[in-house]
Write a protein that holds these residues in place. Structure first.
Motif, PDB file in Angstrom:
ATOM      1  N   VAL A 153      -6.760   5.981  -3.440  1.00  0.00           N
ATOM      2  CA  VAL A 153      -6.500   6.876  -2.304  1.00  0.00           C
ATOM      3  C   VAL A 153      -7.682   6.888  -1.344  1.00  0.00           C
ATOM      4  O   VAL A 153      -7.509   6.863  -0.116  1.00  0.00           O
ATOM      5  CB  VAL A 153      -6.173   8.292  -2.805  1.00  0.00           C
ATOM      6  CG1 VAL A 153      -6.031   9.261  -1.630  1.00  0.00           C
ATOM      7  CG2 VAL A 153      -4.885   8.285  -3.631  1.00  0.00           C
ATOM      8  N   GLU A 154      -8.892   6.910  -1.888  1.00  0.00           N
ATOM      9  CA  GLU A 154     -10.084   6.874  -1.037  1.00  0.00           C
ATOM     10  C   GLU A 154     -10.136   5.584  -0.217  1.00  0.00           C
ATOM     11  O   GLU A 154     -10.471   5.604   0.969  1.00  0.00           O
ATOM     12  CB  GLU A 154     -11.344   6.997  -1.893  1.00  0.00           C
ATOM     13  CG  GLU A 154     -11.600   8.388  -2.449  1.00  0.00           C
ATOM     14  CD  GLU A 154     -11.919   9.405  -1.366  1.00  0.00           C
ATOM     15  OE1 GLU A 154     -12.560   9.015  -0.352  1.00  0.00           O
ATOM     16  OE2 GLU A 154     -11.526  10.574  -1.523  1.00  0.00           O
ATOM     17  N   GLU A 155      -9.802   4.476  -0.830  1.00  0.00           N
ATOM     18  CA  GLU A 155      -9.911   3.186  -0.152  1.00  0.00           C
ATOM     19  C   GLU A 155      -8.888   3.024   0.972  1.00  0.00           C
ATOM     20  O   GLU A 155      -9.195   2.470   2.028  1.00  0.00           O
ATOM     21  CB  GLU A 155      -9.769   2.036  -1.155  1.00  0.00           C
ATOM     22  CG  GLU A 155     -10.982   1.830  -2.029  1.00  0.00           C
ATOM     23  CD  GLU A 155     -12.230   1.484  -1.240  1.00  0.00           C
ATOM     24  OE1 GLU A 155     -12.113   0.831  -0.178  1.00  0.00           O
ATOM     25  OE2 GLU A 155     -13.320   1.877  -1.673  1.00  0.00           O
ATOM     26  N   VAL A 156      -7.661   3.484   0.753  1.00  0.00           N
ATOM     27  CA  VAL A 156      -6.653   3.293   1.806  1.00  0.00           C
ATOM     28  C   VAL A 156      -6.955   4.166   3.024  1.00  0.00           C
ATOM     29  O   VAL A 156      -6.535   3.834   4.145  1.00  0.00           O
ATOM     30  CB  VAL A 156      -5.215   3.556   1.290  1.00  0.00           C
ATOM     31  CG1 VAL A 156      -4.824   2.526   0.255  1.00  0.00           C
ATOM     32  CG2 VAL A 156      -5.038   4.971   0.771  1.00  0.00           C
ATOM     33  N   PHE A 189      -5.030   1.200  10.682  1.00  0.00           N
ATOM     34  CA  PHE A 189      -4.700   0.146   9.727  1.00  0.00           C
ATOM     35  C   PHE A 189      -3.205   0.011   9.471  1.00  0.00           C
ATOM     36  O   PHE A 189      -2.459   0.988   9.451  1.00  0.00           O
ATOM     37  CB  PHE A 189      -5.417   0.388   8.403  1.00  0.00           C
ATOM     38  CG  PHE A 189      -6.916   0.324   8.522  1.00  0.00           C
ATOM     39  CD1 PHE A 189      -7.560  -0.896   8.589  1.00  0.00           C
ATOM     40  CD2 PHE A 189      -7.664   1.486   8.618  1.00  0.00           C
ATOM     41  CE1 PHE A 189      -8.940  -0.966   8.722  1.00  0.00           C
ATOM     42  CE2 PHE A 189      -9.039   1.437   8.751  1.00  0.00           C
ATOM     43  CZ  PHE A 189      -9.676   0.209   8.798  1.00  0.00           C
ATOM     44  N   ALA A 190      -2.814  -1.239   9.278  1.00  0.00           N
ATOM     45  CA  ALA A 190      -1.478  -1.582   8.778  1.00  0.00           C
ATOM     46  C   ALA A 190      -1.641  -2.034   7.336  1.00  0.00           C
ATOM     47  O   ALA A 190      -2.657  -2.633   6.968  1.00  0.00           O
ATOM     48  CB  ALA A 190      -0.858  -2.692   9.616  1.00  0.00           C
ATOM     49  N   ILE A 244      -3.012  -4.656  -2.055  1.00  0.00           N
ATOM     50  CA  ILE A 244      -2.647  -4.059  -0.777  1.00  0.00           C
ATOM     51  C   ILE A 244      -3.537  -4.677   0.291  1.00  0.00           C
ATOM     52  O   ILE A 244      -4.771  -4.579   0.220  1.00  0.00           O
ATOM     53  CB  ILE A 244      -2.809  -2.532  -0.783  1.00  0.00           C
ATOM     54  CG1 ILE A 244      -1.806  -1.894  -1.743  1.00  0.00           C
ATOM     55  CG2 ILE A 244      -2.627  -1.963   0.626  1.00  0.00           C
ATOM     56  CD1 ILE A 244      -1.977  -0.403  -1.916  1.00  0.00           C
ATOM     57  N   TRP A 245      -2.912  -5.348   1.236  1.00  0.00           N
ATOM     58  CA  TRP A 245      -3.637  -5.852   2.399  1.00  0.00           C
ATOM     59  C   TRP A 245      -3.780  -4.706   3.399  1.00  0.00           C
ATOM     60  O   TRP A 245      -2.803  -4.028   3.737  1.00  0.00           O
ATOM     61  CB  TRP A 245      -2.885  -7.003   3.054  1.00  0.00           C
ATOM     62  CG  TRP A 245      -2.937  -8.295   2.314  1.00  0.00           C
ATOM     63  CD1 TRP A 245      -2.163  -8.670   1.250  1.00  0.00           C
ATOM     64  CD2 TRP A 245      -3.806  -9.397   2.577  1.00  0.00           C
ATOM     65  NE1 TRP A 245      -2.493  -9.936   0.838  1.00  0.00           N
ATOM     66  CE2 TRP A 245      -3.493 -10.417   1.636  1.00  0.00           C
ATOM     67  CE3 TRP A 245      -4.811  -9.638   3.521  1.00  0.00           C
ATOM     68  CZ2 TRP A 245      -4.151 -11.639   1.623  1.00  0.00           C
ATOM     69  CZ3 TRP A 245      -5.468 -10.867   3.509  1.00  0.00           C
ATOM     70  CH2 TRP A 245      -5.138 -11.841   2.562  1.00  0.00           C
ATOM     71  N   LYS A 246      -4.986  -4.514   3.867  1.00  0.00           N
ATOM     72  CA  LYS A 246      -5.291  -3.446   4.823  1.00  0.00           C
ATOM     73  C   LYS A 246      -5.898  -4.095   6.065  1.00  0.00           C
ATOM     74  O   LYS A 246      -7.019  -4.608   6.018  1.00  0.00           O
ATOM     75  CB  LYS A 246      -6.274  -2.455   4.189  1.00  0.00           C
ATOM     76  CG  LYS A 246      -6.707  -1.305   5.075  1.00  0.00           C
ATOM     77  CD  LYS A 246      -7.723  -0.424   4.338  1.00  0.00           C
ATOM     78  CE  LYS A 246      -8.239   0.688   5.236  1.00  0.00           C
ATOM     79  NZ  LYS A 246      -9.274   1.510   4.565  1.00  0.00           N
ATOM     80  N   TYR A 290     -10.019  -7.020   8.226  1.00  0.00           N
ATOM     81  CA  TYR A 290      -9.184  -6.775   7.057  1.00  0.00           C
ATOM     82  C   TYR A 290     -10.006  -6.592   5.794  1.00  0.00           C
ATOM     83  O   TYR A 290     -11.181  -6.942   5.726  1.00  0.00           O
ATOM     84  CB  TYR A 290      -8.205  -7.932   6.843  1.00  0.00           C
ATOM     85  CG  TYR A 290      -8.801  -9.109   6.079  1.00  0.00           C
ATOM     86  CD1 TYR A 290      -8.607  -9.229   4.704  1.00  0.00           C
ATOM     87  CD2 TYR A 290      -9.580 -10.072   6.722  1.00  0.00           C
ATOM     88  CE1 TYR A 290      -9.164 -10.296   3.990  1.00  0.00           C
ATOM     89  CE2 TYR A 290     -10.128 -11.133   6.028  1.00  0.00           C
ATOM     90  CZ  TYR A 290      -9.920 -11.231   4.657  1.00  0.00           C
ATOM     91  OH  TYR A 290     -10.478 -12.273   3.953  1.00  0.00           O
ATOM     92  N   ARG A 291      -9.349  -6.037   4.784  1.00  0.00           N
ATOM     93  CA  ARG A 291      -9.852  -6.060   3.419  1.00  0.00           C
ATOM     94  C   ARG A 291      -8.645  -6.027   2.483  1.00  0.00           C
ATOM     95  O   ARG A 291      -7.548  -5.646   2.897  1.00  0.00           O
ATOM     96  CB  ARG A 291     -10.816  -4.897   3.136  1.00  0.00           C
ATOM     97  CG  ARG A 291     -10.197  -3.546   3.108  1.00  0.00           C
ATOM     98  CD  ARG A 291     -11.249  -2.460   3.064  1.00  0.00           C
ATOM     99  NE  ARG A 291     -12.268  -2.704   2.053  1.00  0.00           N
ATOM    100  CZ  ARG A 291     -13.239  -1.840   1.766  1.00  0.00           C
ATOM    101  NH1 ARG A 291     -13.319  -0.696   2.407  1.00  0.00           N
ATOM    102  NH2 ARG A 291     -14.135  -2.125   0.832  1.00  0.00           N
ATOM    103  N   ARG A 292      -8.864  -6.458   1.263  1.00  0.00           N
ATOM    104  CA  ARG A 292      -7.799  -6.446   0.266  1.00  0.00           C
ATOM    105  C   ARG A 292      -8.191  -5.485  -0.848  1.00  0.00           C
ATOM    106  O   ARG A 292      -9.303  -5.533  -1.367  1.00  0.00           O
ATOM    107  CB  ARG A 292      -7.572  -7.843  -0.326  1.00  0.00           C
ATOM    108  CG  ARG A 292      -7.086  -8.878   0.651  1.00  0.00           C
ATOM    109  CD  ARG A 292      -6.463 -10.092  -0.055  1.00  0.00           C
ATOM    110  NE  ARG A 292      -7.210 -10.483  -1.249  1.00  0.00           N
ATOM    111  CZ  ARG A 292      -6.661 -11.132  -2.280  1.00  0.00           C
ATOM    112  NH1 ARG A 292      -5.379 -11.451  -2.262  1.00  0.00           N
ATOM    113  NH2 ARG A 292      -7.393 -11.468  -3.324  1.00  0.00           N
TER     114      ARG A 292
END
Length: 269
Positions: free
Chosen positions: A19-22, A38-39, A130-132, A222-224
């Motif tokens: 949750v923190e990361e998204v 972010f998408a 999850i791709w962000k 981006y980040r994954r």
């Protein structure tokens, strides 16, 4: 099965960290509000590429895109002609109904992305991802005249109407912008599924391009987030409790059946 971690990857070890990361980098100090740029795209297998369905179906044959879309528009039976009166609208409708297209599905909702990363119980022995992607930065990299559209409309994501105003056909888009670009746009609200999934699409200016290859050239956008296989059950159960399920995301009997099938599957040792 574990994923190989690269520079732009983070492997989470708890629900709280996920949750923190998204929501990382979503605070806007000028607004004093949380407003994410972010998408998100959730995949059940961290090894999957961001490869569109047209490439998977037709291979390196971009000339087939025109014929697939032409025949879709010819044979599609819809009571609302506005849904197919342009190539781009036809492309969105076709993607929505499972045709192989150059579009990729994304969502503004990190929890919807978590759903798609954990909905396939056949993949619970494999890390998900999850791709962000910062769609605002991606769209800022697009050249003119698309930049003018964003400036004029004072927005961060394109809409179908905005793109149609400059590009009546996909060929026109490809020729004007040139190969090697990606952009994000919002689809029209065709039905409850589009709305409930908080959907948006990415598209590249070549039907056979793979978005991964573009993203690695722009690591700042981006980040994954890698979801370990052993965390999938916990995440899945918590999403179900939050009503992030097939029953909501795919309204109708098909979604209900998918939800019940998964929800009552026993956990294997």
């Amino acid at each position: 099965m574990n994923c190989i971690i690269t520079t732009n990857d983070i492997r989470i070890d708890s629900w709280n960290q996920l949750v923190e990361e998204v929501y990382h980098d979503s605070w806007k100090s000028n607004l004093e509000r949380f407003r994410s740029d972010f998408a998100f795209r959730g995949l059940s297998d961290c090894r999957y590429q961001l490869e569109n369905s047209f490439l998977r179906n037709c291979g390196p044959r971009p000339e087939l895109e025109y014929h697939i879309l032409r025949n879709f528009r010819k044979y599609a039976r819809t009571t609302d002609f506005s849904q197919t009166n342009t190539q781009l609208r036809s492309l969105v409708l076709a993607q929505h109904h499972g045709l192989a297209t150059r579009l990729l599905d994304w969502t503004y909702s990190p929890f919807v992305a978590m759903h798609f990363a954990t909905s396939n119980t056949e993949k619970y022995d494999i890390d998900g991802v999850i791709w962000k992607v910062d769609f605002v930065k991606v769209n800022q990299l697009i050249p003119e005249p698309l930049q003018q559209l964003l400036t004029r409309e004072k927005c961060n994501a394109f809409t179908v109407e905005m793109l149609e105003s400059e590009f009546p056909t996909l060929q026109k888009l490809d020729e004007t912008i040139g190969e090697g670009y990606a952009l994000f746009f919002e689809p029209p609200s065709l039905d409850d599924r589009i709305v409930n999934q908080f959907a948006l699409f990415s598209v590249m200016t070549n039907a056979t391009s793979i978005l991964d290859n573009w993203l690695v050239k722009h690591p700042e956008v981006y980040r994954r987030i890698i979801i370990p296989a052993e965390l999938k059950w916990e995440i899945r159960d918590k999403l179900d409790q939050a009503n992030i399920t097939e029953r909501v995301l795919f309204p109708g009997l098909d979604g209900l059946a998918s939800w019940l099938k998964r929800h009552y599957r026993p956990k294997e040792d």
